[in-house]
Structures are given as structure tokens and as C-alpha cells.
Design an enzyme around this catalytic site. Structure first.
Site, PDB file in Angstrom:
ATOM      1  N   HIS A  45      29.255  85.498  42.078  1.00  0.00           N
ATOM      2  CA  HIS A  45      28.800  84.107  42.230  1.00  0.00           C
ATOM      3  C   HIS A  45      28.633  83.766  43.718  1.00  0.00           C
ATOM      4  CE1 HIS A  45      29.066  79.696  40.896  1.00  0.00           C
ATOM      5  NE2 HIS A  45      29.208  79.615  42.221  1.00  0.00           N
ATOM      6  N   GLU A  46      29.618  84.145  44.534  1.00  0.00           N
ATOM      7  CA  GLU A  46      29.579  83.784  45.965  1.00  0.00           C
ATOM      8  C   GLU A  46      28.547  84.623  46.724  1.00  0.00           C
ATOM      9  OE1 GLU A  46      30.936  81.123  46.669  1.00  0.00           O
ATOM     10  OE2 GLU A  46      32.334  80.942  45.011  1.00  0.00           O
ATOM     11  N   HIS A  75      25.307  83.127  46.284  1.00  0.00           N
ATOM     12  CA  HIS A  75      25.070  81.985  47.183  1.00  0.00           C
ATOM     13  C   HIS A  75      24.524  82.463  48.526  1.00  0.00           C
ATOM     14  CE1 HIS A  75      26.390  78.298  45.274  1.00  0.00           C
ATOM     15  NE2 HIS A  75      27.590  78.766  44.978  1.00  0.00           N
ATOM     16  N   CYS A  89      30.309  75.343  39.695  1.00  0.00           N
ATOM     17  CA  CYS A  89      29.842  75.503  41.077  1.00  0.00           C
ATOM     18  C   CYS A  89      30.079  74.191  41.803  1.00  0.00           C
ATOM     19  CB  CYS A  89      28.350  75.854  41.096  1.00  0.00           C
ATOM     20  SG  CYS A  89      27.718  76.109  42.759  1.00  0.00           S
ATOM     21  N   LEU A  90      30.669  74.280  42.990  1.00  0.00           N
ATOM     22  CA  LEU A  90      30.950  73.057  43.737  1.00  0.00           C
ATOM     23  C   LEU A  90      29.662  72.357  44.167  1.00  0.00           C
ATOM     24  CD1 LEU A  90      33.979  74.314  45.878  1.00  0.00           C
ATOM     25  CD2 LEU A  90      34.030  72.982  43.764  1.00  0.00           C
ATOM     26  N   GLN A  96      27.098  76.620  51.383  1.00  0.00           N
ATOM     27  CA  GLN A  96      27.416  75.396  50.636  1.00  0.00           C
ATOM     28  C   GLN A  96      27.844  74.252  51.563  1.00  0.00           C
ATOM     29  OE1 GLN A  96      29.901  77.739  47.609  1.00  0.00           O
ATOM     30  NE2 GLN A  96      29.116  76.076  46.367  1.00  0.00           N
ATOM     31  N   GLY A 124      36.366  79.316  45.199  1.00  0.00           N
ATOM     32  CA  GLY A 124      35.529  80.068  46.127  1.00  0.00           C
ATOM     33  C   GLY A 124      34.602  79.127  46.861  1.00  0.00           C
TER      34      GLY A 124
HETATM   35  O1  K1U Z   1      31.032  78.768  44.744  1.00  0.00           O
HETATM   36  C1  K1U Z   1      31.424  77.739  44.207  1.00  0.00           C
HETATM   37  O2  K1U Z   1      30.662  76.853  43.960  1.00  0.00           O
HETATM   38  C2  K1U Z   1      32.882  77.631  43.841  1.00  0.00           C
HETATM   39  C3  K1U Z   1      33.142  77.873  42.369  1.00  0.00           C
HETATM   40  C4  K1U Z   1      33.508  79.336  42.195  1.00  0.00           C
HETATM   41  C5  K1U Z   1      33.413  79.910  40.810  1.00  0.00           C
HETATM   42  C6  K1U Z   1      34.004  79.300  39.725  1.00  0.00           C
HETATM   43  C7  K1U Z   1      33.917  79.876  38.461  1.00  0.00           C
HETATM   44  C8  K1U Z   1      33.253  81.064  38.300  1.00  0.00           C
HETATM   45  C9  K1U Z   1      32.661  81.658  39.376  1.00  0.00           C
HETATM   46  C10 K1U Z   1      32.757  81.096  40.627  1.00  0.00           C
HETATM   47  C11 K1U Z   1      34.313  76.982  41.954  1.00  0.00           C
HETATM   48  O3  K1U Z   1      35.363  77.069  42.482  1.00  0.00           O
HETATM   49  S1  K1U Z   1      34.021  75.828  40.689  1.00  0.00           S
HETATM   50  C12 K1U Z   1      35.624  75.091  40.452  1.00  0.00           C
HETATM   51  C13 K1U Z   1      36.580  75.945  39.691  1.00  0.00           C
HETATM   52  O4  K1U Z   1      36.172  76.895  39.070  1.00  0.00           O
HETATM   53  C14 K1U Z   1      38.019  75.620  39.685  1.00  0.00           C
HETATM   54  C15 K1U Z   1      38.526  74.573  40.398  1.00  0.00           C
HETATM   55  C16 K1U Z   1      39.894  74.290  40.369  1.00  0.00           C
HETATM   56  C17 K1U Z   1      40.752  75.072  39.638  1.00  0.00           C
HETATM   57  C18 K1U Z   1      40.253  76.126  38.925  1.00  0.00           C
HETATM   58  C19 K1U Z   1      38.896  76.419  38.952  1.00  0.00           C
HETATM   59 ZN    ZN Z   2      28.789  77.998  43.502  1.00  0.00          ZN
END
Ligand code: K1U
Ligand code: ZN
Length: 186
Positions: free
Chosen positions: A136-137, A140, A94-95, A51, A46
Site C-alpha cells: 500500500h505504501e 503511494h 487510507c489516510l 501524503q 503507515g
Molecule cells: O497509507 C495510509 O494511508 C495509511 C493506512 C495504511 C494501511 C491500512 C490498512 C491496510 C493497508 C495500509 C492506514 O493507516 S489507514 C488507518 C488504519 O488502518 C488504522 C488506524 C488505527 C488503528 C488501526 C488501523
Molecule cells: Zn494510503
């Protein structure tokens, strides 16, 4: 299409509340294209526009499993209209907080209203990962981060680590990619 830089805490922009989208035009499509490119490259499941420093209520998501075809989804002006009393726990990442993962408890089911890329309104009921990721999004877009839901002790440790890194000039995700995963700081 362009790969954009993802902001990292303690960047103050991540605490801004984003503005509703009113124009469903070519610029919006270009922003969404850039967000998908940036999200897939990270990689993430996401991304909210804030971000990448854009204060518009735009969310991209793809919850397809590793070997399944891509399933890109766009949520514009998304809002939670109902949440369940039942709660569930998911280990979130979270990225904007690279290499940090922690369990977060949230409502297990939510209803979310949003507009698609053409401005058409929709309402969905979500559970599982979709419910977690949407919350989560949407957080943000309101300047809220998942670390706001963890203990003060853990949050302060994470913030301290990233403030120190920012002082060193480590303000890109690349600076964290080779570091030892810290799933459980403290
Ligand atoms: O919003 C963000 O920072 C993105 C975040 C979204 C998220 C992840 C987990 C729970 C709620 C919301 C991410 O994408 S973190 C990376 C991640 O979870 C992932 C990356 C590659 C493959 C599988 C998962
Ligand atoms: Zn995030």
C-alpha cells in the site's frame, strides 16, 4: 517536530511518482519525525511522504498492536523485488481517503529492498499485514491508491463523494471525522 496536513483525494499530488532519496541527512530525519507525529496523530499504521505533499520515497510504519509498545519502522527507497503468486485479501483504509474501507486482493508474500535512515541497504520478506501495508505504501510512492484495485463502479462513487466534498471546501481529514462511517459505499 511538526504535525503536517494529510492530503486527501482528489488532490493531484497524490498521483505523483516520488523521487529517490539521495541525502541521508538532518533534513531527512526531521521529515521522518514529522511523518511519525502525523501518522500517530491520525491515527494510522503507515504513511508515505507524498501524503504530506513531499515527493520523496520515504515511508513510516508502526504495526504494533494497541497495547504493545510502539514499533516505529522507516523504509526509504523501498521497492518490491519479488511477489508471490498466492494472493490474500485485506480490508484496507487510507489516510488520504478518510472513512472509506474496502477489501483489496494483493500478493500475500513480497520481498522488499529498502534503505534505513542511515542509508544502509536491507531486504526483507514479508507476509500478513506487513506485506499488505508495504505494498500500500510503496504504491503511494508511485502515485497509486488502493481504490485503483476496486471495481470501477465503487471507485467512481468514492471519487464523486470526495470531489463534491472538495468543492464544498472539505479538504482536511477533520471534515470527515464526525461523518457516518461508510465502510461499503455502494
Ligand atoms: O497509507 C495510509 O494511508 C495509511 C493506512 C495504511 C494501511 C491500512 C490498512 C491496510 C493497508 C495500509 C492506514 O493507516 S489507514 C488507518 C488504519 O488502518 C488504522 C488506524 C488505527 C488503528 C488501526 C488501523
Ligand atoms: Zn494510503
Amino acid at each position: 517536530m511538526a504535525l503536517r496536513d494529510i492530503l486527501i483525494i482528489p488532490d493531484k499530488k497524490l498521483r505523483l511518482s516520488s523521487e529517490p532519496v539521495t541525502l541521508f541527512d538532518k533534513e531527512l530525519r526531521a521529515l521522518v519525525d514529522d511523518m511519525f507525529e502525523t501518522m500517530y496523530a491520525a491515527p494510522g499504521i503507515g504513511l508515505a511522504a507524498i501524503q504530506i505533499g513531499v515527493t520523496q520515497r520515504v515511508i513510516t510504519m508502526d504495526l504494533a498492536k494497541k497495547d504493545d509498545p510502539k514499533a516505529p519502522e522507516v523504509f526509504i527507497n523501498a521497492e518490491v523485488t519479488w511477489k508471490s503468486d498466492e494472493r490474500s485479501v485485506y480490508e484496507e483504509g487510507c489516510l488520504s481517503i478518510p472513512e472509506y474501507y474496502e477489501e483489496v486482493e494483493r500478493p500475500s508474500h513480497v520481498k522488499v529492498k529498502y534503505q534505513d535512515i542511515d542509508g544502509k541497504p536491507h531486504e526483507i520478506e514479508a507476509d500478513g499485514l506487513l506485506a499488505t501495508c508495504l505494498q500500500h505504501e510503496i504504491d503511494h510512492t508511485n502515485g497509486i491508491l488502493f481504490i485503483d484495485y476496486i471495481s470501477k463502479l465503487k471507485r467512481n462513487m468514492v471519487l464523486k463523494k470526495f470531489k463534491k466534498a472538495a468543492k464544498r471546501g472539505d479538504t482536511t481529514r477533520a471534515a470527515y471525522e464526525d461523518s457516518t462511517p461508510e465502510h461499503h459505499i455502494g
